[in-house]
Design a protein around this motif. Sequence first.
Motif, short mmCIF file in Angstrom:
data_model
loop_
_atom_site.label_atom_id
_atom_site.label_comp_id
_atom_site.label_asym_id
_atom_site.label_seq_id
_atom_site.Cartn_x
_atom_site.Cartn_y
_atom_site.Cartn_z
N ASP A 190 33.41 12.97 -49.79
CA ASP A 190 32.10 12.31 -49.88
C ASP A 190 32.03 11.08 -48.98
O ASP A 190 31.01 10.82 -48.33
CB ASP A 190 31.81 11.90 -51.34
CG ASP A 190 31.50 13.11 -52.21
OD1 ASP A 190 31.14 14.17 -51.64
OD2 ASP A 190 31.62 13.00 -53.45
N ILE A 191 33.12 10.32 -48.96
CA ILE A 191 33.14 9.13 -48.10
C ILE A 191 33.14 9.54 -46.63
O ILE A 191 32.41 8.95 -45.81
CB ILE A 191 34.39 8.27 -48.41
CG1 ILE A 191 34.36 7.79 -49.87
CG2 ILE A 191 34.47 7.07 -47.47
CD1 ILE A 191 35.61 7.06 -50.32
N LEU A 192 33.92 10.56 -46.30
CA LEU A 192 33.99 11.01 -44.91
C LEU A 192 32.64 11.55 -44.42
O LEU A 192 32.27 11.35 -43.26
CB LEU A 192 35.07 12.09 -44.75
CG LEU A 192 36.53 11.59 -44.83
CD1 LEU A 192 37.49 12.76 -44.90
CD2 LEU A 192 36.85 10.72 -43.61
N TYR A 193 31.91 12.24 -45.32
CA TYR A 193 30.59 12.76 -44.93
C TYR A 193 29.65 11.64 -44.49
O TYR A 193 28.83 11.82 -43.60
CB TYR A 193 29.96 13.54 -46.08
CG TYR A 193 30.65 14.86 -46.38
CD1 TYR A 193 31.19 15.64 -45.35
CD2 TYR A 193 30.78 15.32 -47.69
CE1 TYR A 193 31.82 16.84 -45.64
CE2 TYR A 193 31.40 16.53 -47.97
CZ TYR A 193 31.93 17.28 -46.95
OH TYR A 193 32.55 18.46 -47.22
N LYS A 194 29.83 10.48 -45.14
CA LYS A 194 28.96 9.35 -44.79
C LYS A 194 29.22 8.85 -43.36
O LYS A 194 28.39 8.17 -42.78
CB LYS A 194 29.17 8.20 -45.78
CG LYS A 194 28.64 8.50 -47.19
CD LYS A 194 28.88 7.32 -48.12
CE LYS A 194 28.17 7.50 -49.45
NZ LYS A 194 28.57 8.71 -50.17
#
Length: 610
Positions: free
Chosen positions: A17-21
């Motif tokens: 989820d953090i990487l998608y940001k």
Amino acid sequence: MIALYKINSPLAEKIADILYKFDQKPTFYYSKNSLLDQIMNPLVLITSCSYIEEVETLHVPIVPLSINLSDVEKVIQEENLYSNKWIIVASKQEIEWLKLEKNLSLKDHFQFIVKDNLSQDNIQKNSIFFVSAWENNFLFPPYLEKNIRYVEPSIATITSAVRQALSLISITRDMLREKYQVEAVVNSAHDGIIAVDRSGHITLTNENAKHFLGLEGEVIGRKITDYIPHSDMVRVLQTGKKEIGDIAKIFDRQMVINRFPIIISDKVVGAVSNFKEITEIQKLEMKVRKKLHHSGLEAKYRLMDIIGNSVEVSDVKQQAKLFAETNATVLITGESGTGKELFAQGIHLESNRAVCPFVAVNCAAFPESLLESELFGYEEGSFTGAQKGGKQGVFELAHGGTLFLDEIGEMPLRIQTILLRVLQEKSIRRIGGNRTIPLDVRIIAATNRNLDEEVEQKRFRSDLYYRINVLTLELPPLRRRIQDIPLLVQSMIAQFNEEREKKIETLEEDVYPFLMSYHWPGNIRELRNIIERMVLLNNGPKLSISQSPFLQKLQRKNYQDLKENQLSLKQGEKELIQYALNKYSNKTMAAKSLGIDRSTLWRKIKEYNL
């Protein structure tokens, strides 16, 4: 690319989820083999401290994911566990970092146990055990399950790891930049170069390779077999063995091709091939000859491959190595079966001609007329039955390399005359031809005859003898190096086990004493024959004389030969003493000429009734 390795689903989802940001789409791997399939592509790896040792040999950037003491304290606070003892169970590397944090923060109320050292002795029932969330497959005794707390890394910890991975992307970009630099170097090479990954997909190529192979458009990522259906690169990927100096014709061009496997952590992850067009006439000539007459043109055995640690063999190998440093003709002498061709091959492979042909011919194997055509070749129509287009002789095939003339003492005198002229002029003329062909060939000759006696008997030309006897290598018979027999036998048994599908493991106690007492007139060739027969007749894992009835006959023959040799020696001694007595009237002088003292001479006179 950022990859997550062996991270459980809830935690992996948080990281993702953090990487998608940051517009990064992670990939997920749960085995080292699956990672190896992608090793040719730059990536940054996020994994827990527990698995770092697993993947550190991959030589990719690794971001270690670990809990910290703040994560543990959060669990203590949420569950009000202040009245208990606190023990953190983790990997050795993770504990090293936690201890460092403990020392820096002066938090001395924690105890640590490396997970591999956890036992009944260090388990305290009234303690709370804190375990990283990724260790949820770690087995505790059932009665301690209520005392176990799995600690998730905090968002701050996860974010820190992601931030580090994102920063390492720039390093992977640098790696890509280096890759582009490598590609620039590759494209500047005169050779055609092409590389594939483990699956046979092209990962690197240059313009010369595209030109030679007729490749058009973007080929990176395409399978090599799309362009070359029966590509030999596939074989290299399967065998993991390099292939040097292969010859192939590509679009009417004669090519020399080298293929190398790319091996990481003992696993083949790709292969690279370089190839070039043959432009130098002499190289083309040698390689084409080797292609046309493949059998017998390559030496297989180095001097180090010759088995034996005895002083006799060690000295000969050292002398052969010295001979290899020159281009002088070598004459190898010794009884039949002592390994003359092995030494010839060893000298060739130690010399500066090692990459060139090695051709062996047995001079005793051909009648005179055939031996001449075998050595020097013939032109088309030179005699009835001559091959269309003519035929190269072994001298031509050995051009640039070494020609081994075995059993040269059997060569007819007429052929000796032609050979002498070839050695002097360094050129040959085929039978029925007018063209003189210059040659660069080193000669190694071998014989089991006494060529000095052959010269005296006019059966061997003295001028040829002096031409070939520049350097002499005398091989010892097996009876003079019996201490090498165990090594030779072990090597032969290993070979026959594989060839004959046998499983001989040991030898009966009486085998070696027998083998080492026999006089071996046939030398190593005879030893090999006997061991092969014993292996074939043997039914169990232990080689024995009892299962080889033919050895009883050999034992009787050995005894008779030794008895006859002993009688022969005594007769020779008797005749020698009689000769000295006839020559010298003074017995003191006679004894001195024989190299014995006077009392010994008197004893021998009495023994032989002289």
